[in-house]
Scaffold this motif. Sequence first.
Motif, PDB file in Angstrom:
ATOM      1  N   GLY A  75      -1.553  -8.504  -4.713  1.00  0.00           N
ATOM      2  CA  GLY A  75      -1.070  -7.262  -5.271  1.00  0.00           C
ATOM      3  C   GLY A  75      -1.884  -6.030  -4.913  1.00  0.00           C
ATOM      4  O   GLY A  75      -3.063  -6.082  -4.601  1.00  0.00           O
ATOM      5  N   SER A  76      -1.180  -4.910  -4.999  1.00  0.00           N
ATOM      6  CA  SER A  76      -1.753  -3.587  -4.822  1.00  0.00           C
ATOM      7  C   SER A  76      -1.024  -2.653  -5.778  1.00  0.00           C
ATOM      8  O   SER A  76      -0.430  -3.106  -6.761  1.00  0.00           O
ATOM      9  CB  SER A  76      -1.605  -3.146  -3.357  1.00  0.00           C
ATOM     10  OG  SER A  76      -2.241  -1.898  -3.149  1.00  0.00           O
ATOM     11  N   CYS A  77      -0.993  -1.364  -5.472  1.00  0.00           N
ATOM     12  CA  CYS A  77      -0.419  -0.390  -6.405  1.00  0.00           C
ATOM     13  C   CYS A  77       1.032  -0.032  -6.120  1.00  0.00           C
ATOM     14  O   CYS A  77       1.644   0.693  -6.894  1.00  0.00           O
ATOM     15  CB  CYS A  77      -1.275   0.872  -6.417  1.00  0.00           C
ATOM     16  SG  CYS A  77      -1.479   1.641  -4.804  1.00  0.00           S
ATOM     17  N   HIS A  78       1.594  -0.495  -5.033  1.00  0.00           N
ATOM     18  CA  HIS A  78       3.007  -0.219  -4.734  1.00  0.00           C
ATOM     19  C   HIS A  78       3.572  -1.364  -3.892  1.00  0.00           C
ATOM     20  O   HIS A  78       2.838  -2.093  -3.241  1.00  0.00           O
ATOM     21  CB  HIS A  78       3.189   1.115  -3.985  1.00  0.00           C
ATOM     22  CG  HIS A  78       2.370   1.219  -2.752  1.00  0.00           C
ATOM     23  ND1 HIS A  78       1.157   1.867  -2.718  1.00  0.00           N
ATOM     24  CD2 HIS A  78       2.563   0.744  -1.503  1.00  0.00           C
ATOM     25  CE1 HIS A  78       0.650   1.793  -1.501  1.00  0.00           C
ATOM     26  NE2 HIS A  78       1.487   1.097  -0.750  1.00  0.00           N
ATOM     27  N   THR A  79       4.897  -1.473  -3.939  1.00  0.00           N
ATOM     28  CA  THR A  79       5.613  -2.503  -3.191  1.00  0.00           C
ATOM     29  C   THR A  79       6.768  -1.844  -2.458  1.00  0.00           C
ATOM     30  O   THR A  79       7.417  -0.951  -2.990  1.00  0.00           O
ATOM     31  CB  THR A  79       6.166  -3.579  -4.150  1.00  0.00           C
ATOM     32  OG1 THR A  79       5.077  -4.166  -4.866  1.00  0.00           O
ATOM     33  CG2 THR A  79       6.914  -4.667  -3.405  1.00  0.00           C
ATOM     34  N   ILE A  87       6.797  -5.388   1.519  1.00  0.00           N
ATOM     35  CA  ILE A  87       5.587  -4.754   2.040  1.00  0.00           C
ATOM     36  C   ILE A  87       4.740  -4.400   0.830  1.00  0.00           C
ATOM     37  O   ILE A  87       5.087  -3.516   0.050  1.00  0.00           O
ATOM     38  CB  ILE A  87       5.923  -3.474   2.852  1.00  0.00           C
ATOM     39  CG1 ILE A  87       6.967  -3.756   3.944  1.00  0.00           C
ATOM     40  CG2 ILE A  87       4.649  -2.865   3.423  1.00  0.00           C
ATOM     41  CD1 ILE A  87       6.520  -4.736   5.022  1.00  0.00           C
ATOM     42  N   GLU A  88       3.636  -5.091   0.661  1.00  0.00           N
ATOM     43  CA  GLU A  88       2.789  -4.921  -0.515  1.00  0.00           C
ATOM     44  C   GLU A  88       1.501  -4.194  -0.153  1.00  0.00           C
ATOM     45  O   GLU A  88       0.727  -4.659   0.668  1.00  0.00           O
ATOM     46  CB  GLU A  88       2.459  -6.295  -1.117  1.00  0.00           C
ATOM     47  CG  GLU A  88       1.569  -6.231  -2.331  1.00  0.00           C
ATOM     48  CD  GLU A  88       2.223  -5.540  -3.524  1.00  0.00           C
ATOM     49  OE1 GLU A  88       1.473  -4.991  -4.351  1.00  0.00           O
ATOM     50  OE2 GLU A  88       3.476  -5.555  -3.636  1.00  0.00           O
ATOM     51  N   GLY A  89       1.310  -3.031  -0.764  1.00  0.00           N
ATOM     52  CA  GLY A  89       0.057  -2.305  -0.593  1.00  0.00           C
ATOM     53  C   GLY A  89       0.025  -1.418   0.633  1.00  0.00           C
ATOM     54  O   GLY A  89       1.062  -1.041   1.196  1.00  0.00           O
ATOM     55  N   HIS A  90      -1.173  -1.088   1.042  1.00  0.00           N
ATOM     56  CA  HIS A  90      -1.425  -0.074   2.066  1.00  0.00           C
ATOM     57  C   HIS A  90      -1.341  -0.631   3.492  1.00  0.00           C
ATOM     58  O   HIS A  90      -2.284  -0.567   4.273  1.00  0.00           O
ATOM     59  CB  HIS A  90      -2.783   0.587   1.798  1.00  0.00           C
ATOM     60  CG  HIS A  90      -2.790   1.353   0.518  1.00  0.00           C
ATOM     61  ND1 HIS A  90      -2.465   2.682   0.461  1.00  0.00           N
ATOM     62  CD2 HIS A  90      -3.042   0.965  -0.756  1.00  0.00           C
ATOM     63  CE1 HIS A  90      -2.522   3.098  -0.787  1.00  0.00           C
ATOM     64  NE2 HIS A  90      -2.873   2.067  -1.548  1.00  0.00           N
ATOM     65  N   VAL A  91      -0.182  -1.155   3.832  1.00  0.00           N
ATOM     66  CA  VAL A  91       0.066  -1.742   5.151  1.00  0.00           C
ATOM     67  C   VAL A  91       0.311  -0.611   6.164  1.00  0.00           C
ATOM     68  O   VAL A  91       1.159   0.252   5.928  1.00  0.00           O
ATOM     69  CB  VAL A  91       1.280  -2.695   5.118  1.00  0.00           C
ATOM     70  CG1 VAL A  91       1.577  -3.249   6.500  1.00  0.00           C
ATOM     71  CG2 VAL A  91       1.049  -3.823   4.113  1.00  0.00           C
ATOM     72  N   PRO A  92      -0.401  -0.610   7.288  1.00  0.00           N
ATOM     73  CA  PRO A  92      -0.154   0.415   8.316  1.00  0.00           C
ATOM     74  C   PRO A  92       1.253   0.322   8.910  1.00  0.00           C
ATOM     75  O   PRO A  92       1.806  -0.776   9.076  1.00  0.00           O
ATOM     76  CB  PRO A  92      -1.214   0.104   9.386  1.00  0.00           C
ATOM     77  CG  PRO A  92      -2.303  -0.611   8.644  1.00  0.00           C
ATOM     78  CD  PRO A  92      -1.574  -1.436   7.611  1.00  0.00           C
ATOM     79  N   ALA A 110       1.158  -8.016   3.288  1.00  0.00           N
ATOM     80  CA  ALA A 110       0.404  -7.531   2.132  1.00  0.00           C
ATOM     81  C   ALA A 110      -0.996  -7.116   2.551  1.00  0.00           C
ATOM     82  O   ALA A 110      -1.627  -7.758   3.394  1.00  0.00           O
ATOM     83  CB  ALA A 110       0.315  -8.619   1.064  1.00  0.00           C
ATOM     84  N   VAL A 111      -1.465  -6.027   1.946  1.00  0.00           N
ATOM     85  CA  VAL A 111      -2.867  -5.633   1.987  1.00  0.00           C
ATOM     86  C   VAL A 111      -3.322  -5.656   0.531  1.00  0.00           C
ATOM     87  O   VAL A 111      -3.051  -4.714  -0.228  1.00  0.00           O
ATOM     88  CB  VAL A 111      -3.065  -4.228   2.616  1.00  0.00           C
ATOM     89  CG1 VAL A 111      -4.513  -3.779   2.463  1.00  0.00           C
ATOM     90  CG2 VAL A 111      -2.672  -4.238   4.080  1.00  0.00           C
TER      91      VAL A 111
END
Length: 152
Positions: A75-79, A87-92, A110-111
């Motif tokens: 998990g991260s702060c956005h999906t 796409i989970e998190g700060h993926v380039p 995911a990042v």
Amino acid sequence: MSLHFLRQTTLAALLALPLAASAAQPVIEVYKTANCGCCKEWVKHLEANGFKVKANNVADPGDYRQKFGIPAEYGSCHTGRVGGYAIEGHVPAADIKRLLADKPKARGLAVPGMPMGSPGMEGGRKDAYDVLLVKDGGKSAVFQRYESTEGD
């Protein structure tokens, strides 16, 4: 119509094809909270790299992570959701483009967490982080590795 006009029109159309093809990225649906600044910056990163983004402010982006089959440990702060992938998190953006081109059998990318230096988390330092390819059953493999710039 003159032959010269037809040649110019045909040449202009042919030259425009690569630009149109590179700009035609699919829409990414993003589920984020209204007040998260890094989520807004990640959306800007996607848009700067040719994606159209439909940002949805939601109470709990984790609900969407779960709905799309990404385990909480990633998990991260956005999906996000694009082309049938989560796409989970700060993926380039470059990794999302590669995912869409390669079409691997997976839930998505995911990042985990919020690593400094990832898109939307730019700042004074750049931490090493991995973009994970999340497979069915919650297993993952490194899709892309980013190195730290500390000490450079």
